[in-house]
Design a protein around this motif. Structure first.
Motif, short mmCIF file in Angstrom:
data_model
loop_
_atom_site.label_atom_id
_atom_site.label_comp_id
_atom_site.label_asym_id
_atom_site.label_seq_id
_atom_site.Cartn_x
_atom_site.Cartn_y
_atom_site.Cartn_z
N ALA B 16 0.83 -1.21 0.00
CA ALA B 16 0.00 0.00 0.00
C ALA B 16 0.86 1.26 0.00
O ALA B 16 0.46 2.30 -0.51
CB ALA B 16 -0.93 0.01 1.21
N GLU B 44 -8.06 -1.25 3.48
CA GLU B 44 -7.89 -0.70 4.82
C GLU B 44 -6.55 0.01 4.97
O GLU B 44 -6.45 1.10 5.53
CB GLU B 44 -7.96 -1.84 5.85
CG GLU B 44 -9.34 -2.18 6.28
CD GLU B 44 -9.32 -2.78 7.68
OE1 GLU B 44 -10.06 -2.29 8.53
OE2 GLU B 44 -8.52 -3.71 7.92
N TRP B 45 -5.51 -0.64 4.46
CA TRP B 45 -4.18 -0.02 4.56
C TRP B 45 -4.13 1.29 3.79
O TRP B 45 -3.44 2.22 4.18
CB TRP B 45 -3.10 -0.98 4.05
CG TRP B 45 -2.69 -2.00 5.07
CD1 TRP B 45 -2.83 -3.35 4.98
CD2 TRP B 45 -2.06 -1.74 6.33
NE1 TRP B 45 -2.34 -3.96 6.11
CE2 TRP B 45 -1.86 -3.00 6.96
CE3 TRP B 45 -1.66 -0.59 7.01
CZ2 TRP B 45 -1.26 -3.13 8.21
CZ3 TRP B 45 -1.07 -0.71 8.26
CH2 TRP B 45 -0.88 -1.96 8.84
N VAL B 47 -6.56 3.33 3.54
CA VAL B 47 -7.19 4.32 4.42
C VAL B 47 -6.17 4.79 5.47
O VAL B 47 -6.02 5.98 5.74
CB VAL B 47 -8.44 3.73 5.10
CG1 VAL B 47 -8.97 4.66 6.17
CG2 VAL B 47 -9.51 3.44 4.06
N VAL B 48 -5.43 3.84 6.03
CA VAL B 48 -4.41 4.19 7.03
C VAL B 48 -3.34 5.09 6.38
O VAL B 48 -2.92 6.09 6.96
CB VAL B 48 -3.75 2.92 7.61
CG1 VAL B 48 -2.59 3.29 8.52
CG2 VAL B 48 -4.78 2.08 8.37
N ARG B 49 -2.95 4.71 5.17
CA ARG B 49 -1.93 5.49 4.47
C ARG B 49 -2.38 6.95 4.33
O ARG B 49 -1.64 7.89 4.63
CB ARG B 49 -1.65 4.90 3.09
CG ARG B 49 -0.71 5.74 2.23
CD ARG B 49 -0.37 5.07 0.91
NE ARG B 49 -1.56 4.65 0.16
CZ ARG B 49 -2.33 5.48 -0.55
NH1 ARG B 49 -2.02 6.75 -0.64
NH2 ARG B 49 -3.40 5.03 -1.17
N GLN B 50 -3.61 7.12 3.90
CA GLN B 50 -4.11 8.50 3.72
C GLN B 50 -4.14 9.25 5.05
O GLN B 50 -3.80 10.43 5.11
CB GLN B 50 -5.52 8.47 3.13
CG GLN B 50 -5.53 8.10 1.67
CD GLN B 50 -6.96 7.98 1.14
OE1 GLN B 50 -7.78 8.85 1.39
NE2 GLN B 50 -7.26 6.90 0.47
N ALA B 51 -4.55 8.53 6.09
CA ALA B 51 -4.60 9.19 7.41
C ALA B 51 -3.20 9.62 7.84
O ALA B 51 -2.99 10.73 8.32
CB ALA B 51 -5.22 8.25 8.44
N VAL B 52 -2.23 8.72 7.65
CA VAL B 52 -0.85 9.03 8.05
C VAL B 52 -0.32 10.19 7.22
O VAL B 52 0.27 11.14 7.74
CB VAL B 52 0.06 7.80 7.88
CG1 VAL B 52 1.52 8.17 8.07
CG2 VAL B 52 -0.34 6.70 8.85
#
Lengths: 229, 392
Positions: B16, B44-45, B47-52
């Motif tokens: 991702a 899901e990852w 989504v995490v990537r974008q958040a980070v």
């Protein structure tokens, strides 16, 4: 109005730096761009211009990384300063086993560790428990993270433990490979992998706890402090 | 963990993040295409990537001065060399040239500070929407400069957008890149040889927001409620700088050991030759005037607050107040006893000429048709004015 006076004087130095940095990028089409490793060799030979260039190239990434490890950006800047000094002193010890960027991250991390300890802030405590391998897949009771969670997840980042936040940032913001992350964090590659999985799980937990309490995740300070206990 | 062998779950974060090599990425891509479970995990990852990325990526840049402070540390806080000297190439650090260079550096600073950094405009950021139309000299002493409080103790910079200067192939290239005509001198003094290097400096912008909490915590001073939260948005204009000579310095700045494309030295032999190589023979700059916009307190209020801060001498405060309408006039700090200034007519408008006390270097600065112009050189003031007046 120090703004006026000092800034022109400071501006002079800053200008020289900016100009220097950009001449480098600007002249790339005219000349062979020097690699980081060449710069590091020049730094080992006490060439300050090389320090300035290496700094220009990596300051942003290092600063972003350090901001994730520290409660405030002022401290991150101090550690960045220490990192430059340590890189200056340790340039000769670079053996080329990793990229210069990875080496710099590792240097920065050590400086962060020292700085946090000196200030009595909890440093990267042994958080062995964090690395216990858990089933990386969500159980049936867990809902999947969705696009609509991005903003809230971003806020939840500050509630993560420092080690979890760090590994997420190295992976997603800096794009380091597992091997590089392992070098920076100084753990086996397997630990990097499990830590990433656990970080996602922890993120989900913070998110759910936040929505359950119906309050936002604590401020970064609290998050970072609580993190390494 | 047969799970791991069947499903590359532990590799998905790297997938991702895009940090896998192409072979690995292709293998995982193939697996993910055929596996619902892993596809969901990748989603899901992502989504995490974008958040980070949106959260941790929001951090801008470290403030100015980090590098200088690091060098101060490296030097063991030795008071022997000022930061400016430290940045000079070794050949120029000999005491013989220090005095002349101090004056020269001041003149160059005036040119560079306007063009190369948003810092130059912070000073003028105290003003409501404005564009400077003229300059006023504010004499400052070295003690004044040393005593000045740090601006960063009073608030925070944000939305800093710094674009790096670039070397351009020629005047036409520079002109096209910056969207302005580039003036070239029709007259060049004998000491100036060769063709110039054109450097373009794009717009820079930053916002400074005053913070009472910051002032209290760091500078330990109070800040009136009307100043707290006031923000100043500053943008410098596009600029083109033509540098004649100084090839060795340009090379050194560019990290290339001198010896490559070194311009012929302006002087023959002697210790001067290396310095002649370092110092540009002539610098000509044209820049769009910067703009500042204040949201919150008035420019007057901000100015008065800052002038009342510890470290600002009464004499300096009076000199700044004496400038008059701050929305039209730029204050330029000039070190007392280092630089002479006088008002001159250049290109048909009023300008300010600077020269160091030894007459080694001079510069002239003027504003015309919304553009700031500057010419500086290690020449007499008369020669610099001749060059300035010959710009077409």
């Amino acid at each position: 109005l120090r703004l006026t006076a000092t800034n022109v004087v400071e501006g002079n130095m800053q200008a020289a730096r900016t100009m220097r940095a950009s001449l480098l990028s600007g002249s790339a089409n005219r000349r062979e761009h020097e690699t980081d490793a060449v710069l590091l060799r020049r730094i080992a030979a006490t060439d300050r211009h090389a320090v300035a260039e290496l700094y220009a190239r990596h300051q942003r990434a290092l600063f972003r990384y350090l901001c994730q490890l520290t409660p405030d950006s002022g401290l991150a800047e101090e550690i960045l300063q220490d990192t430059i000094v340590a890189a200056w002193q340790g340039a000769a010890s670079f053996e080329g086993r990793s990229t210069v960027q990875t080496w710099l991250f590792a240097v920065a991390r050590r400086q962060a560790h020292n700085a946090l300890r000196r200030r009595g802030l909890p440093p990267f405590a042994d958080e062995d428990a964090l690395d216990v391998v858990v089933d990386p897949e969500p159980g049936p009771e867990e809902r999947a993270l969705q696009q609509s969670d991005v903003v809230e997840l971003g806020r939840a980042m500050s509630g993560l433990s420092l080690l979890h936040r760090e590994v997420l940032v190295l992976n997603f913001l800096h794009g380091l490979s597992y091997e590089e992350i392992a070098t920076v964090v100084d753990v086996p590659i397997g630990t990097v992998k499990s830590r990433l999985s656990n970080a996602k799980r922890a993120l989900r937990e913070v998110l759910l706890a936040g929505s359950a309490d119906d309050r936002s995740v604590p401020h970064t300070d609290a998050g970072a402090k609580g993190a390494s206990r | 963990m047969t799970e791991e062998r069947e499903h590359p779950v532990l590799e998905l974060p790297a997938f991702a993040a895009g940090s896998l090599d192409s072979d690995q990425a292709r293998a995982i891509e193939a697996h993910v295409a055929a596996c619902d479970q892993c596809r969901a995990a990748v989603a899901e990852w992502n989504v995490v990537r974008q958040a980070v990325q949106t959260t941790a990526g929001r951090v801008t840049s470290p403030s100015r001065g980090v590098l200088d402070r690091a060098f101060a540390k490296i030097d063991g806080e030795s008071r022997g060399s000022t930061p400016r000297e430290r940045w000079l190439p070794a050949g120029v650090r000999r005491p013989v040239f220090q005095r002349a260079l101090a004056g020269f550096a001041t003149v160059v600073a005036l040119v560079l500070a306007l063009a190369f950094t948003p810092v130059g405009s912070y000073a003028q950021g105290l003003l409501e929407v404005f564009r400077p139309q003229q300059f006023a000299v504010v004499p400052v002493s070295i003690a004044d400069l040393e005593a000045l409080p740090e601006l960063e103790h009073y608030g925070e910079f944000s939305q800093v957008e710094i674009e790096m200067p670039r070397i351009r192939a020629d005047a036409a290239d520079a002109s096209a890149a910056m969207g302005m005509s580039v003036l070239t001198p029709q007259y060049l003094p004998a000491a100036v040889s060769g063709s110039p290097t054109y450097i373009t400096v794009p717009r820079q912008s930053a916002t400074f927001t005053f913070s009472a909490a910051q002032a209290q915590a760091v500078a330990q001073v109070t800040m009136p409620a009307n100043i707290d939260g006031t923000s100043v948005q500053m943008t410098t204009g596009n600029a083109v700088v033509a540098v004649y000579g100084g090839q060795a310095l340009l090379d050194q700045l560019a990290g290339v050991p001198s010896g490559g494309q070194v311009a012929p030295p302006a002087h023959d032999g002697g210790p001067l030759s290396s310095v002649a190589n370092q110092i540009p023979q002539l610098i000509v700059m044209k820049a769009e005037a910067p703009v500042a916009t204040i949201t919150g307190a008035s420019a007057e209020d901000i100015r008065e607050y800052l002038l009342s801060q510890p470290g600002i001498s009464d004499r300096l405060a009076d000199a700044v107040r004496a400038i008059g309408d701050p929305t039209k006039t730029w204050p330029i700090p000039v070190p007392v006893g280092e630089v002479n200034t006088r008002s001159v007519t250049v290109q048909g408008v009023r300008g300010t000429a600077f020269s160091d006390l030894s007459g080694f270097v001079a510069g002239v600065l003027w504003v015309k048709n919304g553009f700031i112009h500057a010419v500086g050189a290690p020449l007499s003031e008369g020669e610099v004015l001749n060059v300035a007046n010959s710009l077409r």
